[in-house]
Design a protein around this motif. Structure first.
Motif, PDB file in Angstrom:
ATOM      1  N   VAL A 108       0.860  -1.191   0.000  1.00  0.00           N
ATOM      2  CA  VAL A 108       0.000   0.000   0.000  1.00  0.00           C
ATOM      3  C   VAL A 108       0.896   1.241   0.000  1.00  0.00           C
ATOM      4  O   VAL A 108       1.790   1.356   0.835  1.00  0.00           O
ATOM      5  CB  VAL A 108      -0.934   0.009   1.233  1.00  0.00           C
ATOM      6  N   GLY A 109       0.656   2.138  -0.958  1.00  0.00           N
ATOM      7  CA  GLY A 109       1.521   3.316  -1.109  1.00  0.00           C
ATOM      8  C   GLY A 109       2.856   2.897  -1.689  1.00  0.00           C
ATOM      9  O   GLY A 109       3.917   3.217  -1.160  1.00  0.00           O
ATOM     10  N   GLU A 130      -1.253   2.879  -5.268  1.00  0.00           N
ATOM     11  CA  GLU A 130      -0.547   4.163  -5.237  1.00  0.00           C
ATOM     12  C   GLU A 130      -1.467   5.287  -5.693  1.00  0.00           C
ATOM     13  O   GLU A 130      -2.062   5.203  -6.763  1.00  0.00           O
ATOM     14  CB  GLU A 130       0.719   4.085  -6.110  1.00  0.00           C
ATOM     15  N   LYS A 131      -1.564   6.312  -4.854  1.00  0.00           N
ATOM     16  CA  LYS A 131      -2.449   7.440  -5.137  1.00  0.00           C
ATOM     17  C   LYS A 131      -1.869   8.365  -6.217  1.00  0.00           C
ATOM     18  O   LYS A 131      -2.583   8.832  -7.095  1.00  0.00           O
ATOM     19  CB  LYS A 131      -2.650   8.220  -3.829  1.00  0.00           C
ATOM     20  N   ASP A 150      -5.647   4.611  -5.269  1.00  0.00           N
ATOM     21  CA  ASP A 150      -5.982   4.461  -3.848  1.00  0.00           C
ATOM     22  C   ASP A 150      -7.456   4.109  -3.605  1.00  0.00           C
ATOM     23  O   ASP A 150      -7.789   3.474  -2.617  1.00  0.00           O
ATOM     24  CB  ASP A 150      -5.598   5.722  -3.065  1.00  0.00           C
ATOM     25  N   LEU A 173      -2.355   8.572   5.843  1.00  0.00           N
ATOM     26  CA  LEU A 173      -3.731   8.247   5.453  1.00  0.00           C
ATOM     27  C   LEU A 173      -4.772   8.946   6.320  1.00  0.00           C
ATOM     28  O   LEU A 173      -4.838   8.729   7.526  1.00  0.00           O
ATOM     29  CB  LEU A 173      -3.948   6.730   5.494  1.00  0.00           C
ATOM     30  N   SER A 179      -8.609   2.503   7.390  1.00  0.00           N
ATOM     31  CA  SER A 179      -7.503   1.883   6.652  1.00  0.00           C
ATOM     32  C   SER A 179      -6.940   0.691   7.418  1.00  0.00           C
ATOM     33  O   SER A 179      -6.650  -0.354   6.827  1.00  0.00           O
ATOM     34  CB  SER A 179      -6.390   2.900   6.402  1.00  0.00           C
TER      35      SER A 179
END
Ligand SMILES: [Zn+2]
Length: 300
Positions: A108-109, A130-131, A150, A173, A179
């Motif tokens: 995540v990320g 990934e945002k 995301d 976050l 989350s």
């Protein structure tokens, strides 16, 4: 600007909050943000931070090396050198704690995808979230990785992954409780989550106080200690199996902190080295002196 004003502690729900100090965003905007503590449980967090839809511009800098391949400047060169070493260490650590055959791993990320690629080479079947679009496209085009935006995170089916990694991500976050709950849900029953977080009770954090670069407001919303993350994870029926130090982070964070203090070059490198070394030796005796900590987490 629409700011998120936190009136109740995200960890324990208490409204009894106090401002500790203001921290300046040296990296991007030059704006100040209050850092607060919950008087009831001690959880520390940034307050009055920009909401999710507006915070993008605070990341938008060519200097944001987590999302770029730039190797200009000594700090960046140092970062890339340590990154190569840390990638191998991270993959080794994940393989060791995951045990057995490499399974399905979600990062995540995941940024530009370097850790995912390293994990893939170790045999894991990897997916990333990934945002940042530029970083996401880099991961997809350079490594051919499966990386989603995301929004897709909350669509992942329960029990889909043996390993979920969040390398310096949870502190960014906005929807913290949701989350963590989602991380629990998507893990298999014996899966592990690996979370790396800055530690505001470490040696370098205490030394630099408001100039400590890992406060990194307003990008870092939550400032964890080992105690606070343990309470937070327990709240979501997760437990810490092990805690590992990240001693190299102290050197990089100290160097950035010196830059924010506007020290001259000689002082900057000299003192950053001294603080990094002191933090490193203290963390050998007590892991909670480390600049950042890696938590190995399982379902309760
Ligand atoms: Zn609290």
């Amino acid at each position: 600007m629409s700011a998120i004003n936190i009136e109740k502690c995200p960890l324990c729900g208490s409204p009894d909050l106090k401002k500790v100090f203001d921290v300046v965003d040296h990296f991007s905007s030059g704006e100040s943000f209050p850092v607060c503590d919950c008087r009831s449980c001690g959880f520390r967090f940034t307050n009055n931070f920009p909401s999710e839809d507006l915070i993008g511009k605070y990341y938008d800098s060519p200097d944001y090396i987590s999302h770029s391949d730039s190797d200009k400047g000594i700090a960046n060169k140092l970062y890339h050198l340590t990154r190569r070493y840390m990638l191998a260490e991270k993959a080794k650590l994940v393989s060791c704690y995951a045990g057995g055959e490499p399974g399905r791993l979600l990062d995540v990320g995941c940024g530009t995808g370097y850790f995912l690629q390293t994990a893939k080479e170790k045999g894991f079947t990897v997916t990333g979230i990934e945002k940042n679009e530029r970083a996401r496209m880099h991961a997809i085009t350079r490594f051919g990785l499966d990386v989603k935006d995301d929004k897709s995170f909350f669509d992942i089916a329960d029990g889909s992954f043996n390993v979920v990694t969040l390398w310096h991500v949870l502190e960014h976050l906005e929807h913290l409780n949701e989350s963590i709950k989602k991380v629990r849900d998507i893990l298999t029953p014996d899966g592990i989550a690996v979370m790396a977080l800055p530690n505001h009770q470490g040696y370098d954090a205490r030394f630099y106080q408001t100039s400590w670069a890992a406060y990194d407001v307003p990008r870092h919303l939550w400032h964890f200690s080992a105690n606070a993350i343990e309470k937070m994870l327990n709240k979501h029926r997760l437990k810490i199996m092990d805690i590992r130090p990240m001693p190299l982070d102290a050197f990089y964070i100290s160097l950035l902190s010196e830059k924010y203090r506007d020290s001259n070059t000689l002082v900057r490198y000299g003192r950053a080295f001294m603080v990094g070394m002191a933090g490193y030796f203290c963390s050998l005796r007590n892991v909670e002196e480390s600049s950042s900590l890696i938590y190995i987490v399982k379902k309760n």
